[in-house]
Design an enzyme around this catalytic site. Structure first.
Site, PDB file in Angstrom:
ATOM      1  N   ASP A  56      54.009  38.965  49.511  1.00 44.57           N
ATOM      2  CA  ASP A  56      53.083  38.188  48.795  1.00 44.57           C
ATOM      3  C   ASP A  56      53.949  37.011  47.909  1.00 44.57           C
ATOM      4  O   ASP A  56      55.205  37.173  47.680  1.00 44.57           O
ATOM      5  CB  ASP A  56      52.318  38.950  47.746  1.00 44.57           C
ATOM      6  CG  ASP A  56      51.494  38.184  46.815  1.00 44.57           C
ATOM      7  OD1 ASP A  56      50.660  37.162  47.179  1.00 44.57           O
ATOM      8  OD2 ASP A  56      51.563  38.215  45.479  1.00 44.57           O
TER       9      ASP A  56
ATOM     10  N   ASP B 197      52.959  34.629  44.537  1.00 42.27           N
ATOM     11  CA  ASP B 197      52.911  34.583  43.229  1.00 42.27           C
ATOM     12  C   ASP B 197      52.876  36.153  42.490  1.00 42.27           C
ATOM     13  O   ASP B 197      52.085  37.224  42.950  1.00 42.27           O
ATOM     14  CB  ASP B 197      51.537  34.027  42.663  1.00 42.27           C
ATOM     15  CG  ASP B 197      51.596  32.443  43.252  1.00 42.27           C
ATOM     16  OD1 ASP B 197      52.282  31.975  42.722  1.00 42.27           O
ATOM     17  OD2 ASP B 197      50.564  32.102  44.009  1.00 42.27           O
TER      18      ASP B 197
ATOM     19  N   ASP C  83      42.833  33.439  27.415  1.00 42.82           N
ATOM     20  CA  ASP C  83      43.776  33.845  26.641  1.00 42.82           C
ATOM     21  C   ASP C  83      45.095  34.276  27.328  1.00 42.82           C
ATOM     22  O   ASP C  83      46.297  34.296  27.006  1.00 42.82           O
ATOM     23  CB  ASP C  83      43.454  34.965  25.696  1.00 42.82           C
ATOM     24  CG  ASP C  83      42.601  34.599  24.420  1.00 42.82           C
ATOM     25  OD1 ASP C  83      42.630  33.406  23.988  1.00 42.82           O
ATOM     26  OD2 ASP C  83      41.555  35.525  24.003  1.00 42.82           O
ATOM     27  N   ASN C  84      44.707  34.970  28.446  1.00 41.47           N
ATOM     28  CA  ASN C  84      45.540  35.482  29.570  1.00 41.47           C
ATOM     29  C   ASN C  84      45.526  35.017  30.761  1.00 41.47           C
ATOM     30  O   ASN C  84      44.470  35.543  31.674  1.00 41.47           O
ATOM     31  CB  ASN C  84      45.689  36.832  29.357  1.00 41.47           C
ATOM     32  CG  ASN C  84      46.665  37.548  30.327  1.00 41.47           C
ATOM     33  OD1 ASN C  84      47.598  36.936  30.872  1.00 41.47           O
ATOM     34  ND2 ASN C  84      46.677  39.061  30.473  1.00 41.47           N
TER      35      ASN C  84
ATOM     36  N   TYR D 117      44.194  36.346  36.144  1.00 36.60           N
ATOM     37  CA  TYR D 117      43.389  35.597  36.991  1.00 36.60           C
ATOM     38  C   TYR D 117      44.041  35.277  38.319  1.00 36.60           C
ATOM     39  O   TYR D 117      43.347  34.748  39.315  1.00 36.60           O
ATOM     40  CB  TYR D 117      42.551  34.445  36.405  1.00 36.60           C
ATOM     41  CG  TYR D 117      41.718  34.842  35.376  1.00 36.60           C
ATOM     42  CD1 TYR D 117      40.505  35.455  35.566  1.00 36.60           C
ATOM     43  CD2 TYR D 117      41.979  34.493  33.861  1.00 36.60           C
ATOM     44  CE1 TYR D 117      39.464  35.857  34.145  1.00 36.60           C
ATOM     45  CE2 TYR D 117      41.404  34.899  32.845  1.00 36.60           C
ATOM     46  CZ  TYR D 117      39.949  35.552  32.958  1.00 36.60           C
ATOM     47  OH  TYR D 117      39.185  35.961  32.124  1.00 36.60           O
TER      48      TYR D 117
ATOM     49  N   ASP E 267      51.570  42.680  44.585  1.00 37.93           N
ATOM     50  CA  ASP E 267      51.342  43.274  43.140  1.00 37.93           C
ATOM     51  C   ASP E 267      49.922  43.291  42.864  1.00 37.93           C
ATOM     52  O   ASP E 267      49.500  43.668  41.542  1.00 37.93           O
ATOM     53  CB  ASP E 267      52.133  42.074  41.983  1.00 37.93           C
ATOM     54  CG  ASP E 267      51.282  40.703  42.122  1.00 37.93           C
ATOM     55  OD1 ASP E 267      51.207  40.216  43.096  1.00 37.93           O
ATOM     56  OD2 ASP E 267      50.974  40.347  41.090  1.00 37.93           O
TER      57      ASP E 267
END
Length: 213
Positions: free
Chosen positions: A7, A9, A38-39, A43, A162
């Site tokens: 993968d 990213d 916020d994070n 996503y 991941d």
């Protein structure tokens, strides 16, 4: 084991800051700044459309995808860098004769551009994106098509990623799977065959013949 699929990213590169920057510019242009999360890292992994759908929910419009891509393509590697040990790991695996490929949900052109800028593209026999075969992970199609081009069977392959999408794609394709714990790690229902705490663990995995050659 003769081929290792990666993968992009959260596995080879830490691109979260640049993705967050492109998202911030996109939402500002659209007048939707209040939707900035916020994070952002939670996503990342399913491609641009999935990112915007999760962030904007019922405010999402198809044309917003191109707005994001415009901003991201302008500056894809401001903060992005390979994770520590990635260059060493790729060099070591390549020297041992493994075929290496990237199977990303990013656009193929963008994936290649980023890897070129980071001087990593030369390690790979093939780089494919979410638009290469018309389907994205967790579909097994990108994995199977990549292996077909490389002339390898799924039983001789390992996919490293991941997220659930990476592990599910590998399992559905019939490859071995390894979870990259140094990445953004979004794993719910999928159970990988192996877990890797750091990139160099992959070299040890191959050296120790834990995976049959």
């Amino acid at each position: 084991m003769r081929v290792i699929l990666f993968d992009l990213d959260g596995t080879l590169i830490d691109s979260a800051k640049d993705i967050a920057l492109a998202l911030e510019k996109t939402l500002k242009e659209l007048g939707l700044e209040e939707y900035y999360p916020d994070n952002v890292t939670k996503y990342i992994g399913g491609g641009v459309r999935a990112l915007l759908e999760k962030v904007l929910k019922d405010k999402f419009r198809e044309e917003y995808v191109e707005v994001f891509r415009k901003h991201y393509l302008e500056n894809p590697v401001v903060y992005t860098k390979p994770y520590p040990e990635i260059p060493y790991t790729l060099e070591a695996l390549k020297s041992k004769g493994f075929k290496l490929a990237v199977v990303s949900n990013k656009l193929e052109e963008l994936s290649k551009k980023i890897l070129d800028i980071l001087n990593l593209s030369g390690y790979f026999d093939l780089i494919v994106g979410g638009d290469t075969f018309g389907e994205k992970k967790p579909s097994p199609t990108p994995v199977l098509k990549t292996l077909e081009i490389l002339g390898e069977e799924p039983e001789k392959a390992l996919i490293v990623g991941d997220t659930d999408a990476d592990i599910e794609a590998g399992k559905r394709a019939g490859t071995k799977t390894a979870l990259a714990l140094w990445g953004y790690v979004k794993l719910n229902s999928q159970i990988p065959d192996f877990t890797l705490s750091r990139p160099s663990d992959l070299v040890k995995l191959m050296d120790n013949h834990i995976v049959e050659f």
